[in-house]
Scaffold this active site. Structure first.
Site, mmCIF file in Angstrom:
data_model
loop_
_atom_site.group_PDB
_atom_site.id
_atom_site.type_symbol
_atom_site.label_atom_id
_atom_site.label_comp_id
_atom_site.label_asym_id
_atom_site.label_seq_id
_atom_site.Cartn_x
_atom_site.Cartn_y
_atom_site.Cartn_z
ATOM 1 N N THR A 139 -27.779 -51.060 3.159
ATOM 2 C CA THR A 139 -26.941 -51.143 1.900
ATOM 3 C C THR A 139 -27.402 -50.878 0.395
ATOM 4 O OG1 THR A 139 -24.487 -51.685 0.996
ATOM 5 C CG2 THR A 139 -26.296 -53.056 2.030
ATOM 6 N N ASP A 141 -26.051 -51.597 -1.914
ATOM 7 C CA ASP A 141 -24.494 -52.559 -2.922
ATOM 8 C C ASP A 141 -25.399 -53.854 -2.553
ATOM 9 O OD1 ASP A 141 -23.191 -50.497 -2.600
ATOM 10 O OD2 ASP A 141 -21.861 -50.558 -1.035
ATOM 11 N N MET A 183 -21.787 -47.108 -8.265
ATOM 12 C CA MET A 183 -21.618 -47.397 -6.454
ATOM 13 C C MET A 183 -21.556 -49.291 -6.508
ATOM 14 S SD MET A 183 -22.776 -44.941 -4.019
ATOM 15 C CE MET A 183 -22.120 -43.477 -3.936
ATOM 16 N N ARG A 185 -18.866 -50.345 -4.317
ATOM 17 C CA ARG A 185 -17.665 -51.015 -3.401
ATOM 18 C C ARG A 185 -16.653 -52.722 -4.189
ATOM 19 N NH1 ARG A 185 -18.936 -51.325 2.535
ATOM 20 N NH2 ARG A 185 -20.117 -52.375 2.872
ATOM 21 N N ARG A 289 -27.700 -42.471 -4.209
ATOM 22 C CA ARG A 289 -28.417 -43.195 -3.178
ATOM 23 C C ARG A 289 -29.209 -41.841 -2.942
ATOM 24 N NH1 ARG A 289 -25.493 -45.060 0.490
ATOM 25 N NH2 ARG A 289 -23.040 -45.614 -0.119
#
Length: 370
Positions: A139, A141, A183, A185, A289
């Site tokens: 990920t 994140d 980004m 989340r 990304r």
């Protein structure tokens, strides 16, 4: 003795470093064992359709630095709850036995799964069905509690910092406020790291609810100091005090159905009538990304890939590679996923009283929480 056959797949969203993990895993497997390696295309969908390609020195040559994944991704194909058509009607079914049968048909001994929460949940479920599984966490994140750092995060931060530098010059030229959505989340790691490294004036993260008055106060303070421009970095899942995150859409057939987005535009619209500056917003989105993988992520990915190969060689299946205390270790998929539904509450979140938040505040960066 039968040559061991190892299969890889990449599931969920793409992340810089996936190709580097594939590159490292293939080479380490070939050097450690007498084996054959294949890769299923489009994640678990390829496993269901028995759609795979050979992975060897030739087919993985030159992919170490490339973003994305040569095996392609899908984040909608849970084979334990898969959409199939029966009598003209789409229904959800457990088709995992088809995947297991495909692996037996091809003589696959080990399945290496590169993915996040949803992908690794299925990996655990396949392990419960007797499949020899090794997991590799993925990920951008950096919000997985079972590992200190995930590949793709460093690349994403670098991309945000580069773009903040570009936005600084246009903001200063026009005396504008630029609200930049990144980004993450419900975890603010990208915004926090990139905001500090990219000289942001305000950082808004989900872990610290903001107030519009706090943002306005910082902008006005800078204007009074002769700095009539400001950069606000906001995580897509951030929320105002007493409010909730801005949801862009709901994707019903995705394991991660809630898609955040639009917070930068919302804040920009609110600020327009509150400050003397022009206000613009920018959503970096999937730019974070894409492109080449950073050297730091290539190195981390190589470590993940080699450790995955070592676990295969040692027969330590049902585990996920992880980084702990700076060393590549492993943890049971049962401990990573468990029986509870993975949710934000199980994520690794920014500590509002942690060192990096204190560093940012000491530099004069506002979290608009006062």
């Amino acid at each position: 003795m039968k040559k061991k056959k190892i299969a890889l797949l990449t599931g969920g969203g793409d992340a810089p470093g996936l190709n580097a993990v594939i590159y490292a895993t293939v080479r380490a497997c070939l050097n450690l064992m007498d084996c054959e390696v294949i890769g299923y295309k489009f994640g678990y969908r390829g496993l269901y359709n028995n759609d795979y390609v050979p992975l060897n020195l030739e087919t993985t040559s030159g992919i170490l630095h490339k973003g994305g994944t040569v095996l392609y991704n899908s984040n909608k194909d849970n084979l334990f709850d898969y959409s199939v058509e029966e009598n003209g009607v789409t229904v959800k079914k457990d088709v995992s036995d088809v995947a297991v049968a495909n692996m037996k048909k091809e003589g696959v001994d080990v399945l290496v799964v590169l993915g996040g929460d949803g992908t690794l949940t299925s990996a655990r479920d396949f392990a419960r069905k007797g499949v020899n599984v090794i997991g590799v966490p993925k990920t951008i994140d950096n919000d997985l509690p079972s590992t200190e750092s995930t590949f793709g995060f460093d690349t994403a931060v670098n991309i945000v910092v580069e773009n903040l530098g570009r936005l600084h010059t246009t903001a200063e030229s026009h005396h504008r406020v630029m609200v930049v959505e990144v980004m993450g989340r419900s975890a603010g790691w990208i915004a926090l790291h990139a905001g500090i490294a990219g000289s942001a004036d305000v950082i808004l993260i989900p872990e610290i609810p903001y107030s519009l008055d706090g943002i306005v106060a910082k902008i006005n303070q800078r204007n009074a100091m002769g700095k009539p421009f400001s950069i606000v970095v906001v995580t897509e899942g951030a929320s105002e005090k007493g409010g909730s995150a801005v949801v862009a859409k709901i994707v019903e057939d995705s394991p991660d159905s809630t898609r955040f987005g639009g917070i930068a535009g919302y804040i920009a619209n609110q600020l327009e009538s509150r400050v003397q500056n022009e206000v613009r917003h920018c959503v970096l989105g999937h730019i974070q990304r894409g492109g080449e993988t950073s050297p730091a992520d290539r190195l981390l990915s190589a470590r993940y890939g080699v450790r995955a190969a070592e676990l295969i060689n040692e027969g330590k299946f049902g585990n996920m590679v992880c980084l702990r205390n700076g060393q590549m270790e492993y943890v049971s998929l049962e401990d990573v996923i468990g029986d509870a539904k993975v949710s934000t509450s199980g994520s690794k979140l920014v500590d509002p009283n942690g060192e990096l938040v204190k560093v940012a505040k000491s530099l004069g960066i506002s979290f608009a929480d006062a």
